[in-house]
Design a protein around this motif. Structure first.
Motif, PDB file in Angstrom:
ATOM      1  N   LEU A 121       0.838  -1.197   0.000  1.00 24.37           N
ATOM      2  CA  LEU A 121       0.000   0.000   0.000  1.00 24.37           C
ATOM      3  C   LEU A 121       0.871   1.244   0.000  1.00 24.37           C
ATOM      4  N   ASN A 122       0.415   2.267  -0.714  1.00 27.91           N
ATOM      5  CA  ASN A 122       1.115   3.546  -0.766  1.00 27.91           C
ATOM      6  C   ASN A 122       0.153   4.654  -0.371  1.00 27.91           C
ATOM      7  N   ALA A 123       0.698   5.759   0.105  1.00 31.40           N
ATOM      8  CA  ALA A 123      -0.131   6.918   0.434  1.00 31.40           C
ATOM      9  C   ALA A 123      -0.893   7.343  -0.818  1.00 31.40           C
ATOM     10  N   GLY A 124      -2.180   7.634  -0.645  1.00 33.65           N
ATOM     11  CA  GLY A 124      -3.022   8.057  -1.758  1.00 33.65           C
ATOM     12  C   GLY A 124      -3.796   6.930  -2.409  1.00 33.65           C
ATOM     13  N   ASP A 125      -3.495   5.675  -2.057  1.00 34.55           N
ATOM     14  CA  ASP A 125      -4.228   4.532  -2.619  1.00 34.55           C
ATOM     15  C   ASP A 125      -5.663   4.517  -2.123  1.00 34.55           C
ATOM     16  N   SER A 126      -6.495   3.750  -2.821  1.00 39.43           N
ATOM     17  CA  SER A 126      -7.862   3.472  -2.379  1.00 39.43           C
ATOM     18  C   SER A 126      -7.900   2.045  -1.865  1.00 39.43           C
ATOM     19  N   ILE A 127      -8.701   1.835  -0.812  1.00 48.85           N
ATOM     20  CA  ILE A 127      -8.818   0.506  -0.210  1.00 48.85           C
ATOM     21  C   ILE A 127     -10.292   0.163  -0.027  1.00 48.85           C
ATOM     22  N   VAL A 128     -10.562  -1.122   0.192  1.00 48.27           N
ATOM     23  CA  VAL A 128     -11.913  -1.602   0.477  1.00 48.27           C
ATOM     24  C   VAL A 128     -11.878  -2.321   1.821  1.00 48.27           C
ATOM     25  N   ILE A 129     -12.856  -2.026   2.670  1.00 52.01           N
ATOM     26  CA  ILE A 129     -12.952  -2.660   3.988  1.00 52.01           C
ATOM     27  C   ILE A 129     -13.525  -4.065   3.813  1.00 52.01           C
ATOM     28  N   LEU A 130     -12.904  -5.069   4.445  1.00 55.94           N
ATOM     29  CA  LEU A 130     -13.275  -6.468   4.255  1.00 55.94           C
ATOM     30  C   LEU A 130     -14.310  -6.996   5.240  1.00 55.94           C
ATOM     31  N   LYS A 131     -14.519  -6.316   6.362  1.00 57.94           N
ATOM     32  CA  LYS A 131     -15.536  -6.762   7.325  1.00 57.94           C
ATOM     33  C   LYS A 131     -16.068  -5.555   8.077  1.00 57.94           C
ATOM     34  N   ASP A 132     -17.266  -5.671   8.633  1.00 57.46           N
ATOM     35  CA  ASP A 132     -17.846  -4.585   9.418  1.00 57.46           C
ATOM     36  C   ASP A 132     -16.954  -4.299  10.623  1.00 57.46           C
TER      37      ASP A 132
END
Length: 180
Positions: A121-132
Motif C-alpha cells: 500500500l502507498n499513500a493516496g491509494d484506495s482501499i476496500v474494507i473487508l468486514k464490518d
C-alpha cells in the motif's frame, strides 16, 4: 559549475550520453555536490530498485570520482549489489561515509505497508474494507465493502492506515482491508 559542465555531458555513473538529467543522491546535506548527472537507464534502475549488475559494472570507474555525490552513489549501489570487494577498495572522507551510511540505513528501515492479501500500500491509494468494523468513539460501524480513498500511512504504525469513513478520520488495521 553546472552539472552538464562538471560531467562533460555524460552520465557520471556509466558514461552514457542519452536521456541525461539531474538526480539527487538521498540523505545529503543539499549542497551543490549532492546532485549527480545520470542517464535514464541508471535513473530508472535506481528508482525501481531493480539493479542490473552487468550495467553497473561501470561503478568500477565512477567509484574513483572526485565528486562526493558520485562517490556516495557508487558506494550505495555497490552495497545494494553486494559487491563488498569493490566497497572495501573505496575511500570516502568521513562526512561522505556518514552520508552513504545514512542513505543505506534509511533504505533498510523503510516501513512497507501491506493489505490483507500482502499487496503493498502507498499513500493516496484506495482501499476496500473487508468486514464490518465498529469505530470506537464515533458511534458508527464502517461497513464491509466501503471504499476509502486517498489513504495516508502513519509513521508510527505499520499495521494501520488512516482514511476517512463517513467524514470521520479513522485508523484501519491492514488485516481488514484490501487495495482497491
Amino acid at each position: 559549475m553546472s552539472l552538464e559542465t562538471r560531467s562533460g555531458v555524460i552520465c557520471e555513473l556509466c558514461g552514457s550520453n542519452e536521456g541525461l538529467s539531474a538526480y539527487e543522491v538521498p540523505q545529503g546535506d543539499l549542497s551543490e555536490d549532492q546532485s549527480i548527472y545520470i542517464c535514464q537507464n541508471c535513473k530508472t534502475q535506481i528508482q525501481n530498485d531493480e539493479l542490473d549488475e552487468t550495467h553497473f559494472n561501470c561503478l568500477n570507474d565512477s567509484m574513483w570520482s572526485e565528486v562526493p555525490g558520485v562517490k556516495v552513489m557508487s558506494y550505495i549501489l555497490l552495497n545494494k549489489l553486494d559487491r563488498q570487494d569493490l566497497v572495501d577498495m573505496m575511500y570516502l572522507e568521513e562526512d561522505e561515509l556518514q552520508w552513504a551510511q545514512k542513505a543505506i540505513n534509511a533504505d533498510a528501515n523503510k516501513v512497507i505497508f501491506r493489505d490483507a492479501n500482502g499487496v503493498e500500500l502507498n499513500a493516496g491509494d484506495s482501499i476496500v474494507i473487508l468486514k464490518d468494523l465498529d469505530v470506537k468513539g464515533a458511534g458508527f460501524t464502517a461497513k464491509r465493502g466501503t471504499t476509502v480513498t486517498r489513504i495516508s500511512l502513519p509513521n508510527d504504525m505499520d499495521d494501520h492506515v488512516e482514511g476517512r469513513v463517513n467524514g470521520t478520520k479513522i485508523y484501519l488495521k491492514t488485516e481488514f482491508i484490501k487495495k482497491a
